[in-house]
Design an enzyme around this catalytic site. Sequence first.
Site, PDB file in Angstrom:
ATOM      1  N   LYS A  93     -14.300   8.495  -3.803  1.00 42.19           N
ATOM      2  CA  LYS A  93     -16.247   8.691  -3.389  1.00 42.19           C
ATOM      3  C   LYS A  93     -16.261   9.760  -3.456  1.00 42.19           C
ATOM      4  CE  LYS A  93     -13.787   6.311   1.164  1.00 42.19           C
ATOM      5  NZ  LYS A  93     -13.156   5.669   1.625  1.00 42.19           N
ATOM      6  N   HIS A 112       0.971  -1.525  -0.306  1.00 44.19           N
ATOM      7  CA  HIS A 112       0.180   0.261   0.101  1.00 44.19           C
ATOM      8  C   HIS A 112       0.886   1.039  -0.253  1.00 44.19           C
ATOM      9  CE1 HIS A 112      -4.180  -1.545   1.097  1.00 44.19           C
ATOM     10  NE2 HIS A 112      -3.523  -2.142   1.056  1.00 44.19           N
ATOM     11  N   LYS A 135      -8.645  13.598   4.790  1.00 45.28           N
ATOM     12  CA  LYS A 135      -7.687  12.199   5.113  1.00 45.28           C
ATOM     13  C   LYS A 135      -6.766  12.415   5.796  1.00 45.28           C
ATOM     14  CE  LYS A 135      -6.380  13.564   0.930  1.00 45.28           C
ATOM     15  NZ  LYS A 135      -6.818  12.450   0.168  1.00 45.28           N
ATOM     16  N   ARG A 136      -5.746  11.144   6.324  1.00 41.62           N
ATOM     17  CA  ARG A 136      -5.051  10.960   6.949  1.00 41.62           C
ATOM     18  C   ARG A 136      -3.567  12.495   6.900  1.00 41.62           C
ATOM     19  NH1 ARG A 136      -0.653   8.242   7.002  1.00 41.62           N
ATOM     20  NH2 ARG A 136      -1.074   7.124   4.707  1.00 41.62           N
ATOM     21  N   THR A 142      -8.970   6.394  -1.824  1.00 42.57           N
ATOM     22  CA  THR A 142      -9.981   5.907  -2.122  1.00 42.57           C
ATOM     23  C   THR A 142     -11.163   7.214  -1.369  1.00 42.57           C
ATOM     24  OG1 THR A 142     -10.129   4.193   0.425  1.00 42.57           O
ATOM     25  CG2 THR A 142      -9.768   3.673  -1.719  1.00 42.57           C
ATOM     26  N   LYS A 198       1.080  13.591   1.582  1.00 44.39           N
ATOM     27  CA  LYS A 198      -0.876  14.293   0.980  1.00 44.39           C
ATOM     28  C   LYS A 198      -1.187  16.071   0.978  1.00 44.39           C
ATOM     29  CE  LYS A 198      -2.893   9.864   2.953  1.00 44.39           C
ATOM     30  NZ  LYS A 198      -3.253   9.361   1.781  1.00 44.39           N
TER      31      LYS A 198
END
Length: 816
Positions: free
Chosen positions: A656, A356, A544-545, A652, A550
């Site tokens: 969504k 991942h 998100k995390r 993901t 990110k």
Amino acid sequence: MKFDAERFKNALKERLKQQYGKDIVHANSHDLYDAVAASTREFILENWMATRAEYEKKPVRQVYYLSAEFLMGRALSNNLINMEIKDAVKEVLKDMNIDYNLVEDQEPDAGLGNGGLGRLAACFLDSLATLDYPGHGYGIRYEYGMFEQHIEDGYQVEYPDNWLVHRDPWETKRSDLAVTVRFGGNIVYGKTPDGQDSYHLENAEEVTATPYDMPIVGYGTNTVNTLRLWEATSSNGFDLQLFNDMQYNRAVERQNSAENISRVLYPNDSGPSGKTLRLKQQYFFSSASLQDLVHHFVANYGTNFRKFPELHVIQLNDTHPVVAIPELMRILMDEYGVSWDESWDIVTKTFAYTNHTILAEALEKWPIDIFQGLLPRIYQIVEEINRRFVEDLRKKFPDDYERQNRMSIIGNGLVRMAWLAIHACFSVNGVAELHTELLKSKELKDWAEIYPQKFNNKTNGITQRRWLLNANPLLSEFITKRIGHGWEKDLTRLKELEKFVNDDKSLTELIEIKHANKQALAEYLKHTQNDFLDPDSIFDVQVKRLHEYKRQLLNVLHIMYLYNRLIEDPSYNPPARTFIFGAKAASGYRRAKSIIKLINTVADRVNNDRRVRGKLRVVFVENYCVSIAEKIFPASDVSEQISTAGFEASGTGNMKFMVNGALTLGTLDGANIEIVREAGEENAFVFGLTSDEIIKMEAEHSYNPQECLARNPALNKVVEQLVDGTYDSTRQIFKELHDSLVYGVEGQRPDVYYILADFGAYCQAHEKLAAAYTDQKSWAKKALINIANSGKFSSDRTIEDYVRDIWKLEKIQVKR
């Protein structure tokens, strides 16, 4: 399923009576939730038992998904939706003067996961059951989850997430299936009566693993699979003699040590004790799960373990459960006398591994002293696996000593878990096209060269039942009204919506649905954290995390830039924007926590400045979780997917957002590439360096962030505002963030994640986005095209890919 309203009413009343000694009039909201959940579970139980019976009728190959996380979200609505009785239950409750929404809000989010890894696992279980495949999950029943996030003075503060403060009505404790997991101790060597070597542990710490089963209900089918979660206790944890001697803390020391294993998800591992606890957790649930599988196998089929891979495929969700590989070797050899060669043959036909991450630090490596001290026999087995592997490497690459060293599973004082997984598993998959290609060509190039047949891609997906049907009933109704039912189990049916992209009535209705969802989110945030959002503004969302790659930092720097521009240029009049963040930072991740503080500091400044009121607002959603996400995704206009190209495995959240009609603002990273390909680049806002460009710059050492600052005075101003007193009078709080961009810190080069390099392109993408939003019909058309082309990103499709290429399962119809 057939729903008996009277039976449901009676079960609900009986539950209140037996559990609480109350009738409906005297029951509080939690009592009612518990009774509704327990009554729903009564209907599930029949199918759950029938599913188990069907699997036991004849030997059937089943998949077991081992994961440190299962981010399930609330179970009540999801189960009712999948059973297709939600409306019927709501009607029954209405007749009993019970508000379903009030009942639903009593359910806590199960504290079993944190980010995309755990949410993917939950989607996979949903899809396996919906598609009638025999597939189950194994994990840990965390008592406190990760943590409950509070924002205090702009800082993240962690509190216990006590999601089990009341009993969980969905779970069944299976004390009869408890097993023992051993840590530490001494290896005792001996001989069996027939002269074979034997090994066992003495003086080991013994921990009892007790399973709790949760039903996984398939949509529109009788199949109910199982998520089995392990709780850690000590069978002899309380020492009465010490207690009577008034040594109260020592009396419960063993019990506390055992219970710590299943206490918290991802404990801080910045020190040796934290690392030891993490490794304990991983071995605990891996060992317990394998003992469970082997015991069941032996009870039904005896000790002919050659049949084991025919009936079991074990999917390792990232490196956390990779210690299961040597553990199965140990069980087969030490407990059942199977030879090394036969055990290894079984192992290599049973395990498959999902990678991942591309981040090197996320490929787990355990210090040898910790690994060997905690798991002496497991380490011995890993040593032997590695000895044989290195021997093979020397034959294949006799003069390439550097390659032998870097591919060794044990090397430089570390046990490399990803290397063990790739060597032992029969399949190694990435989770998006770009991710898999980068693994093969860059991070895992050595391995792809010697095991090319193992590597494959399985692009992630999400379940439309939770993320569209349940989370966005208005949009679901819009879809069904136009294309009928069926999309709930075949998301590619959404392609039929394309014939409505030029239909004015449909576009107007879509605009109204989005606005209604934005109003609902605004009401929720007003009620929960006293934040006031304008539903007529652009809802630009990044949830998100929290991790540097990110690039939440890029987002907030752009907000600072916008704020400066609005103040300095009275003629600048873009559409009103509300920037929404939601993220947890790992408890030991200092820099990520600084970014949360920065977001909240900027929000405080911007939201209290009358000069930008009605033009710009920033909101940080506290304690982001699945149930909050279900409110945010339907309300979002813009999906911020801005990770540094080549760093996000898949994502993901991007899927969504897409299925809920948000437009992607993103880099060509992870699954963004496939999303943009499906929807068309004209229906997204793409910016930034590509992974190839970044790889080239890194190879040439040609990136200099100082040049970016010199070229862009507005960017330079924003970066300097981190330390010039604008947002922090001490000039120290954000100094590390500033220095990480400009100079580099802790031995890292400056701007590791190319924030400054991509800033200009990011601003330009935002300008295009703002201009596009002013034409609401055109925007709605882009949104509808995104929805219509999101079919590929169903977890149902992902599961079918796994089944076809890796798991080789057969559908099992559960008849009632």
